[in-house]
Write a protein that holds these residues in place. Structure first.
Motif, PDB file in Angstrom:
ATOM      1  N   ALA A  68      49.790  43.097  36.183  1.00  0.00           N
ATOM      2  CA  ALA A  68      49.227  42.493  34.976  1.00  0.00           C
ATOM      3  C   ALA A  68      47.847  43.063  34.663  1.00  0.00           C
ATOM      4  O   ALA A  68      47.533  43.365  33.499  1.00  0.00           O
ATOM      5  N   GLU A  69      47.013  43.230  35.703  1.00  0.00           N
ATOM      6  CA  GLU A  69      45.673  43.773  35.471  1.00  0.00           C
ATOM      7  C   GLU A  69      45.736  45.226  35.008  1.00  0.00           C
ATOM      8  O   GLU A  69      44.945  45.652  34.162  1.00  0.00           O
ATOM      9  N   VAL A  71      38.082  42.371  54.955  1.00  0.00           N
ATOM     10  CA  VAL A  71      39.461  42.723  54.632  1.00  0.00           C
ATOM     11  C   VAL A  71      39.814  42.019  53.333  1.00  0.00           C
ATOM     12  O   VAL A  71      39.723  40.802  53.234  1.00  0.00           O
ATOM     13  N   LEU A  72      40.192  42.773  52.331  1.00  0.00           N
ATOM     14  CA  LEU A  72      40.465  42.236  51.002  1.00  0.00           C
ATOM     15  C   LEU A  72      41.958  42.186  50.727  1.00  0.00           C
ATOM     16  O   LEU A  72      42.742  42.909  51.344  1.00  0.00           O
ATOM     17  N   ALA A  73      42.331  41.317  49.790  1.00  0.00           N
ATOM     18  CA  ALA A  73      43.728  41.229  49.375  1.00  0.00           C
ATOM     19  C   ALA A  73      44.109  42.473  48.570  1.00  0.00           C
ATOM     20  O   ALA A  73      43.254  43.218  48.087  1.00  0.00           O
ATOM     21  N   VAL A  74      45.396  42.685  48.421  1.00  0.00           N
ATOM     22  CA  VAL A  74      45.890  43.865  47.702  1.00  0.00           C
ATOM     23  C   VAL A  74      45.379  43.873  46.273  1.00  0.00           C
ATOM     24  O   VAL A  74      44.875  44.884  45.763  1.00  0.00           O
ATOM     25  N   GLU A  86      41.933  45.581  41.732  1.00  0.00           N
ATOM     26  CA  GLU A  86      41.063  45.199  40.626  1.00  0.00           C
ATOM     27  C   GLU A  86      39.675  45.812  40.765  1.00  0.00           C
ATOM     28  O   GLU A  86      39.032  46.136  39.753  1.00  0.00           O
ATOM     29  N   ILE A  87      39.174  45.954  41.996  1.00  0.00           N
ATOM     30  CA  ILE A  87      37.859  46.569  42.201  1.00  0.00           C
ATOM     31  C   ILE A  87      37.864  48.018  41.715  1.00  0.00           C
ATOM     32  O   ILE A  87      36.938  48.487  41.052  1.00  0.00           O
ATOM     33  N   ILE A  88      38.928  48.750  42.033  1.00  0.00           N
ATOM     34  CA  ILE A  88      39.019  50.150  41.594  1.00  0.00           C
ATOM     35  C   ILE A  88      39.115  50.223  40.075  1.00  0.00           C
ATOM     36  O   ILE A  88      38.480  51.070  39.432  1.00  0.00           O
ATOM     37  N   LEU A  89      39.897  49.320  39.459  1.00  0.00           N
ATOM     38  CA  LEU A  89      39.979  49.302  37.997  1.00  0.00           C
ATOM     39  C   LEU A  89      38.619  48.984  37.372  1.00  0.00           C
ATOM     40  O   LEU A  89      38.218  49.590  36.364  1.00  0.00           O
ATOM     41  N   ALA A  90      37.899  48.027  37.970  1.00  0.00           N
ATOM     42  CA  ALA A  90      36.586  47.661  37.437  1.00  0.00           C
ATOM     43  C   ALA A  90      35.589  48.811  37.589  1.00  0.00           C
ATOM     44  O   ALA A  90      34.753  49.055  36.710  1.00  0.00           O
ATOM     45  N   THR A 141      32.453  41.596  39.974  1.00  0.00           N
ATOM     46  CA  THR A 141      33.378  41.212  38.912  1.00  0.00           C
ATOM     47  C   THR A 141      34.646  40.594  39.493  1.00  0.00           C
ATOM     48  O   THR A 141      35.226  39.669  38.919  1.00  0.00           O
ATOM     49  N   VAL A 142      35.044  41.095  40.658  1.00  0.00           N
ATOM     50  CA  VAL A 142      36.276  40.625  41.308  1.00  0.00           C
ATOM     51  C   VAL A 142      35.981  39.554  42.349  1.00  0.00           C
ATOM     52  O   VAL A 142      36.633  38.507  42.396  1.00  0.00           O
TER      53      VAL A 142
END
Length: 642
Positions: free
Chosen positions: A445-446, A560-563, A568-572, A585-586
């Motif tokens: 969706a993101e 350790v982050l969720a998938v 979303e971090i890379i998209l941001a 932002t995330v």
């Protein structure tokens, strides 16, 4: 069936419920006693092993053998006495010259006793009949009007059935039919044809079956006795099946029959509306109706409430109305619905009749939202108001309002590739697989919503994850702008272009390379398999790196982050060009994220130190360490993925 499942002598079935009972093996020795084979040799009968003959004997035949052994000496004594008397008579009588009338000597075993073990020995060229063969012969003679007579000899397996039918012993004949292997299969086919015919009769609207009548007037008089009467009129055989299965319980029989036929024809919904009134009276939620309607037990919640709104317009004063948890429930004095006389129906606004089904459903939903005052409806209304305020504020300041849905002309696809590795399916419990599925849905969706969508890959899809996606999200097969593969990611993309993102890697990622494909491990394990993605990257010999989390963010929990967080971090970052802004932002402060300054110190800690220096020595500093375990526990409860 095997030959060894029957007695060798009387052909009795020795297997009861799959277990041999009260039988003895003829050729095997038990304890210190002789075998049945040796005992028969002593009596003068020699048995031979043969695949066509059983190696077992029943308890009755073994008892007969014991009696023969007990009484045989007496018989031999009689035989010797007879021989002595015959020899004395022959010595006194003249010898006969003609030996043509000579009779063979008597057998060592009496014929009557031998017949017990071998009733009908077949001839060498005779076909062996089945083990349930009869000694008698049953013939059926048919006389035709043309004076023609046909005589048919019944097979031994069928002779008992024909004989009992001719004597009108119906019960015995039916029992023999059900034990007949070929005949019982044909009986099953005819029974199923009869059930099919009765079901078609019930599903025919012209027959006037009560479940077809779902108007308010008919529902007011609905009862189990009338339903049973209609079932007995239209499908007596089907009614007897349900009645026997439910131990002749009237409510259970009617409920089972109504649910079964509605699974065949959904329009037969009178009993479903009866159940709707019970559930609404008990305050059942929409989720209950949703699950039960899928099993053809009730209708949907919207249709249930819609039917209740029809009652006051058609039934008048004969139907009382109750308001239970803001739901309108019809009750009457009939068997099906509970009478609630004496209740006041004032103040209940049911509205007027609505034309089409779509208009009625829309109006019902609108009335439910307006009248319920539920927390969910209030929250949605507050969100809409907040969004309008933000839009008006930005318009006053001269800024352009940015909608969440972007025009396709504004989207600029990125050549960067992001891969979610789903090869950890066997390491997760099913509840964690469902969480991973939700994270993948969020990533999709993101990516569809962002200004610079990446090339999204989903590899190694299968197992529990694919099963959950097929069951709960069948529309995933129509997803756009995504590449879904069952193969491993190193089989889809060259290894030299792969970079595995793992928090255990010593390499820190500072910039994104559009020529690379960054792999995110699809694993929700709550740190049960620590470092497994890093080890797999080293085994495959591909590059690995971690996000620059420590340089910009201080985490109270493990980094350790969720998938979907990594995605979303890379998209941001691609949209903002700044790692710190992308992180915050995330990641919010409820995830335990605190910004870090250039010296690597958390901003909140620095402010606390400055305030301590400005305060005098008499003031005490509030200890915040007591809240750390709670923050740590809250952070550990988050869904983590490597």
């Amino acid at each position: 069936m095997s030959v060894d499942e029957f007695c060798r002598f009387c052909h009795k079935n020795l297997k009861i419920k799959g277990v041999f009972s009260q039988s003895t093996k003829i050729f095997e020795k038990t304890s210190n006693a002789k075998t049945v084979f040796d005992r028969l040799i002593d009596l003068g009968l020699t048995l031979k092993r043969s695949p066509e003959k059983s190696i077992r004997t029943c308890r009755r035949c073994t008892s007969i053998l014991s009696r023969i052994e007990r009484d045989l000496p007496v018989f031999r004594k009689w035989e010797e006495e007879e021989k002595q008397s015959d020899s004395s008579e022959q010595a006194s009588a003249p010898k006969a010259a003609d030996q043509s009338n000579w009779d063979p000597p008597a057998s060592k075993m009496p014929r009557r006793v031998l017949h017990k073990f071998w009733p009908n020995p077949p001839a060498p060229n005779q076909t062996r009949i089945s083990m349930s063969a009869r000694r008698s012969i049953t013939e059926v003679m048919t006389h035709y009007p043309s004076s023609k007579t046909v005589c048919n000899v019944c097979h031994p397996d069928d002779a008992g059935i024909v004989n009992n039918i001719s004597k009108k012993n119906w019960k015995t004949a039916a029992g023999l039919m059900m034990r007949h292997k070929d005949l019982v299969e044909e009986i099953k086919v005819k029974i199923l044809e009869l059930v099919q015919h009765e079901c078609k009769t019930l599903c025919n609207p012209s027959q006037g079956f009560i479940l077809w009548r779902s108007s308010p007037e008919d529902l007011k008089s609905f009862s189990f006795s009338s339903l049973e009467s209609d079932l007995n009129r239209l499908s007596p055989f089907l009614l007897s099946i349900f009645s026997t299965a439910t131990n002749h319980s009237l409510p259970s029989t009617c409920a089972a029959a109504a649910i079964a036929v509605r699974g065949r024809e959904p329009r037969m919904s009178a009993f479903s509306y009866y159940l709707n009134s019970i559930l609404l009276h008990g305050g059942a939620r929409k989720a209950v109706f949703k699950k039960l309607s899928k099993m053809a037990i009730t209708t949907t919640h919207c249709h249930a409430v819609g039917k209740l709104k029809e009652f006051p317009h058609t039934c008048g004063e004969g139907l009382q109305l109750l308001e239970v948890q803001k739901e309108v429930l019809p009750t009457s004095g009939a068997d099906g619905l509970t009478d609630s006389a004496g209740q006041d129906d004032e103040g209940i606004d049911l509205g007027g009749a609505i034309g089409t089904h779509r208009q009625r459903d829309s109006q019902l939903k609108h009335d439910l939202v307006d009248s319920s005052g539920s927390q969910a409806g209030q929250m949605c209304q507050e969100k809409r108001q907040k969004r309008r305020q933000e839009q008006s504020t930005q318009e006053e300041e001269g800024a352009e309002w940015v909608s969440r849905k972007r025009l396709r002309s504004e989207v600029q696809p990125s050549p960067l590739r992001l891969v979610v590795d789903c090869s950890f399916d066997s390491l997760m419990m099913f509840k964690d697989v469902r969480k991973l599925h939700k994270q993948i849905q969020r990533c999709y969706a993101e990516n569809r919503r962002t200004l610079h969508p990446v090339q999204f890959y989903l590899t190694s899809l299968g197992g529990q994850l694919k099963q959950n996606m097929d069951e709960t999200d069948k529309g995933w097969v129509n997803w756009k702008d995504i590449t879904i593969k069952t193969e491993h990611y190193h089989e889809v993309i060259p290894r030299e272009e792969l970079v595995y993102l793992t928090s255990d890697s010593p390499n820190v990622l500072t910039e994104l390379d559009d020529t690379k494909a960054y792999v995110i491990g699809g694993l929700v394990d709550h740190n049960h398999h620590k470092g497994i993605s890093f080890e797999r990257a080293k085994e495959l010999g591909i590059q690995h790196a971690q996000l620059p989390l420590e340089s910009f963010v201080k985490m109270n929990s493990r980094k350790v982050l969720a998938v979907n967080h990594v995605f979303e971090i890379i998209l941001a970052y691609m949209e903002m060009g700044d790692w710190q802004e992308a992180f915050f932002t995330v990641l919010s402060q409820r995830n335990g994220a605190v910004p870090v300054d250039q010296n690597g110190q958390a901003v909140e800690d620095k402010e606390d130190d400055d305030s301590d220096r400005e305060s005098d020595g008499t003031n005490t500093v509030k200890d915040n360490t007591s809240s750390m375990p709670d923050q740590q526990e809250g952070a550990n409860e988050q869904i983590e993925a490597k």
